[in-house]
Design a protein around this motif. Structure first.
Motif, short mmCIF file in Angstrom:
data_model
loop_
_atom_site.label_atom_id
_atom_site.label_comp_id
_atom_site.label_asym_id
_atom_site.label_seq_id
_atom_site.Cartn_x
_atom_site.Cartn_y
_atom_site.Cartn_z
N ALA A 127 0.83 -1.21 0.00
CA ALA A 127 0.00 0.00 0.00
C ALA A 127 0.86 1.26 0.00
CB ALA A 127 -0.93 -0.01 1.21
N PHE A 128 2.03 1.21 0.71
CA PHE A 128 2.86 2.42 0.76
C PHE A 128 3.45 2.76 -0.61
CE2 PHE A 128 7.13 0.64 0.51
CZ PHE A 128 7.03 -0.64 1.05
N VAL A 129 3.45 1.81 -1.55
CA VAL A 129 3.84 2.08 -2.94
C VAL A 129 2.61 2.50 -3.75
CG1 VAL A 129 4.62 0.98 -5.09
CG2 VAL A 129 5.83 0.53 -2.95
N LEU A 130 1.53 1.74 -3.62
CA LEU A 130 0.38 1.92 -4.53
C LEU A 130 -0.40 3.20 -4.25
CD1 LEU A 130 -0.86 -1.79 -4.63
CD2 LEU A 130 0.38 -0.55 -6.44
N VAL A 131 -0.52 3.59 -2.98
CA VAL A 131 -1.33 4.78 -2.67
C VAL A 131 -0.72 6.04 -3.32
CG1 VAL A 131 -2.17 6.28 -0.83
CG2 VAL A 131 -2.43 3.80 -0.63
N ILE A 169 -0.37 9.83 -8.72
CA ILE A 169 0.31 10.45 -9.86
C ILE A 169 0.13 9.66 -11.16
CG2 ILE A 169 2.04 11.63 -8.44
CD1 ILE A 169 4.06 9.47 -9.26
N ALA A 170 -0.20 8.39 -11.08
CA ALA A 170 -0.28 7.57 -12.30
C ALA A 170 -1.36 6.50 -12.19
CB ALA A 170 1.08 6.92 -12.57
N PRO A 171 -2.62 6.92 -11.95
CA PRO A 171 -3.68 5.93 -11.72
C PRO A 171 -3.95 5.02 -12.92
CG PRO A 171 -4.60 8.14 -11.99
CD PRO A 171 -3.12 8.31 -11.87
N ASP A 172 -3.66 5.51 -14.13
CA ASP A 172 -4.00 4.74 -15.33
C ASP A 172 -2.84 3.90 -15.88
OD1 ASP A 172 -6.61 5.79 -15.33
OD2 ASP A 172 -5.87 7.64 -16.24
N TRP A 173 -1.74 3.90 -15.16
CA TRP A 173 -0.57 3.13 -15.62
C TRP A 173 -0.87 1.65 -15.47
CZ3 TRP A 173 4.91 5.36 -14.54
CH2 TRP A 173 5.85 4.70 -15.31
N LEU A 174 -0.68 0.91 -16.53
CA LEU A 174 -0.94 -0.53 -16.52
C LEU A 174 0.25 -1.27 -15.91
CD1 LEU A 174 -2.96 -2.75 -17.63
CD2 LEU A 174 -1.37 -2.92 -19.55
N GLU A 175 -0.01 -2.09 -14.92
CA GLU A 175 1.02 -2.97 -14.37
C GLU A 175 0.96 -4.22 -15.25
OE1 GLU A 175 3.26 -5.68 -12.75
OE2 GLU A 175 1.14 -6.12 -12.60
N PRO A 176 2.00 -4.43 -16.09
CA PRO A 176 1.84 -5.39 -17.19
C PRO A 176 1.80 -6.86 -16.79
CG PRO A 176 4.06 -4.49 -17.21
CD PRO A 176 3.31 -3.75 -16.15
N ILE A 177 2.24 -7.20 -15.58
CA ILE A 177 2.18 -8.61 -15.16
C ILE A 177 0.74 -8.98 -14.79
CG2 ILE A 177 2.98 -10.31 -13.48
CD1 ILE A 177 5.51 -9.51 -14.57
N SER A 178 0.12 -8.13 -13.96
CA SER A 178 -1.25 -8.44 -13.51
C SER A 178 -2.29 -8.08 -14.55
CB SER A 178 -1.56 -7.67 -12.22
OG SER A 178 -1.58 -6.28 -12.48
N GLY A 179 -1.95 -7.09 -15.40
CA GLY A 179 -2.95 -6.60 -16.36
C GLY A 179 -3.92 -5.59 -15.75
N TYR A 180 -3.65 -5.18 -14.50
CA TYR A 180 -4.48 -4.17 -13.84
C TYR A 180 -3.79 -2.82 -13.86
CZ TYR A 180 -7.43 -7.87 -11.86
OH TYR A 180 -8.28 -8.92 -11.69
N VAL A 181 -4.59 -1.76 -13.93
CA VAL A 181 -4.01 -0.43 -13.76
C VAL A 181 -3.87 -0.14 -12.27
CG1 VAL A 181 -4.79 0.51 -15.99
CG2 VAL A 181 -6.26 0.72 -13.95
N ILE A 182 -3.06 0.87 -11.96
CA ILE A 182 -2.73 1.15 -10.56
C ILE A 182 -3.98 1.47 -9.74
CG2 ILE A 182 -1.38 2.65 -9.04
CD1 ILE A 182 0.28 0.70 -10.84
N ARG A 183 -4.95 2.18 -10.32
CA ARG A 183 -6.15 2.51 -9.54
C ARG A 183 -6.92 1.25 -9.14
NH1 ARG A 183 -8.70 6.52 -11.57
NH2 ARG A 183 -8.11 6.63 -13.72
N GLU A 184 -6.79 0.18 -9.92
CA GLU A 184 -7.43 -1.10 -9.56
C GLU A 184 -6.58 -1.85 -8.53
OE1 GLU A 184 -9.73 -2.04 -13.74
OE2 GLU A 184 -7.57 -2.33 -13.63
N LEU A 185 -5.27 -1.84 -8.70
CA LEU A 185 -4.39 -2.55 -7.75
C LEU A 185 -4.52 -1.97 -6.35
CD1 LEU A 185 -1.07 -3.12 -9.73
CD2 LEU A 185 -2.82 -4.80 -9.13
#
Ligand SMILES: Nc1ncnc2c1ncn2[C@@H]1O[C@H](COP(=O)(O)OP(=O)(O)OP(=O)(O)O)[C@@H](O)[C@H]1O
Ligand SMILES: Nc1nc2c(c(=O)[nH]1)N=C(CO)CN2
Length: 79
Positions: A39-43, A48-64
């Protein structure tokens, strides 16, 4: 420098993401393998980058960020 894993050190730089690249070598893994559970990374990243896709999970940061317990991450007073 530091004495123990995850102990205090003068500087810690973790590379989280680089575009949509996936790199897996002995000295460099991108995305950072533990970012999804932190959480201390994702929050702050979601700020600053809610729409960035985390390519391993396939989720964007706002979903993670919704998948982790963020109850210990707070804005400091006055910020
Ligand atoms: N994406 C990355 N960002 C930073 N270091 C990485 C990354 N991928 C691999 N490494 C390697 O990890 C080493 C740092 O490991 P270290 O034990 O200091 O991790 P940490 O930062 O304490 O913990 P964590 O990796 O869980 O955040 C670096 O020397 C580097 O070779
Ligand atoms: N709260 C917090 N916890 C951590 C941190 C960090 O920067 N903040 N860094 C770690 C290893 O990179 C492991 N755990």
């Amino acid at each position: 420098m530091r004495q123990e894993r995850w102990g205090p050190r003068s500087l810690d730089l973790d590379l989280l993401l680089y575009d949509d690249l996936i790199i897996d070598t002995p000295t460099l893994q991108i995305p950072h393998p533990r970012m999804q559970e932190r959480a201390f990374v994702l929050v702050p990243l979601a700020e600053i980058a809610p729409d960035w896709l985390e390519p391993i999970s396939g989720y964007v940061i706002r979903e993670l960020v919704k998948k982790v317990d963020c109850s210990d991450v707070h804005l400091l007073k006055g910020s």
